[in-house]
Design a protein around this motif. Structure first.
Motif, short mmCIF file in Angstrom:
data_model
loop_
_atom_site.label_atom_id
_atom_site.label_comp_id
_atom_site.label_asym_id
_atom_site.label_seq_id
_atom_site.Cartn_x
_atom_site.Cartn_y
_atom_site.Cartn_z
N VAL A 1 0.83 -1.18 -0.05
CA VAL A 1 -0.03 -0.06 -0.02
C VAL A 1 0.89 1.34 0.12
CG1 VAL A 1 -1.83 1.38 1.28
CG2 VAL A 1 -1.82 -1.17 1.29
N ASN A 2 0.67 2.26 -0.73
CA ASN A 2 1.49 3.30 -1.04
C ASN A 2 0.59 4.69 -1.04
OD1 ASN A 2 3.81 2.00 -1.55
ND2 ASN A 2 3.00 1.73 -3.57
N LEU A 3 1.07 5.63 -0.06
CA LEU A 3 0.43 6.91 -0.11
C LEU A 3 0.79 7.71 -1.50
CD1 LEU A 3 -1.15 9.31 1.32
CD2 LEU A 3 0.87 9.78 2.31
N LEU A 4 -0.10 7.94 -2.20
CA LEU A 4 0.12 8.76 -3.51
C LEU A 4 -0.10 10.44 -3.10
CD1 LEU A 4 -2.24 6.84 -6.01
CD2 LEU A 4 0.49 6.63 -5.66
N SER A 5 -1.11 10.87 -2.44
CA SER A 5 -0.99 12.14 -2.22
C SER A 5 -2.12 12.70 -0.90
CB SER A 5 -1.71 12.81 -3.61
OG SER A 5 -2.08 14.12 -3.52
N HIS A 6 -1.65 13.61 -0.63
CA HIS A 6 -2.51 14.10 0.52
C HIS A 6 -3.50 15.20 -0.08
CE1 HIS A 6 -3.31 15.60 4.77
NE2 HIS A 6 -3.82 16.88 4.18
N LEU A 7 -4.70 14.77 -0.02
CA LEU A 7 -5.61 15.65 -0.59
C LEU A 7 -6.09 16.83 0.12
CD1 LEU A 7 -7.97 12.61 -2.20
CD2 LEU A 7 -6.10 13.97 -3.41
#
Length: 152
Positions: free
Chosen positions: A115-121
């Motif tokens: 699992v990877n964090l792509l972006s903080h929205l």
């Protein structure tokens, strides 16, 4: 008397007692005048039905507790702070999730590798729903089914 005759009489005494007892029980069973009366079956039937109702009630109560253990556990009406707001599948075992925690939102990718964090929205505004609350009501089953069938 001879000792062998006495010995034979003593050894045959238990067999004679058993055979006479069996003869008396068979004679008593065949005679309708000496047969004991049967007990009333209605009381036994009521006890069996009551025991069956108790067992079924305990089973159904256990099933209810298993299905509703979180609600019965006493969460105190707290709303969940962490929620998956939206999900999109990208193919075989790969997906993108919008995850919300209170007012924060994150874009996360899931694949067989991890699992990877792509972006903080952007933070949810005051008018937008926070994590754990529904912004729009969920569609009915018929609406969801027609929507799925349109895509195929």
């Amino acid at each position: 008397m001879k000792p062998t005759l006495i010995r034979a009489a003593v050894l045959s005494l238990p067999f004679w007692a058993i055979s006479s007892a069996l003869a008396q029980t068979t004679n008593a069973a065949s005679s309708p005048l000496t047969a004991p009366g049967l007990p009333d079956a209605s009381l036994s039937l009521i006890r069996v039905i009551g025991a069956l109702a108790l067992v079924i009630g305990l089973f159904l109560g256990g099933v209810w507790m298993v299905r509703n253990w979180q609600r019965a556990g006493g969460q105190g009406g707290r709303t969940a702070k962490l929620a998956i707001l939206e999900t999109r599948s990208l193919g075989n075992r790969q997906a993108i999730y919008v995850v919300g925690y209170e007012r924060e939102r994150f874009l996360i990718a899931s694949s067989p590798g991890g699992v990877n964090l792509l972006s903080h929205l952007a933070t949810a505004a005051e008018g937008e729903p926070a994590a754990g609350t529904a912004g729009t009501p969920a569609p009915s089953f018929a609406q969801a089914l027609t929507q799925v069938l349109k895509h195929k």
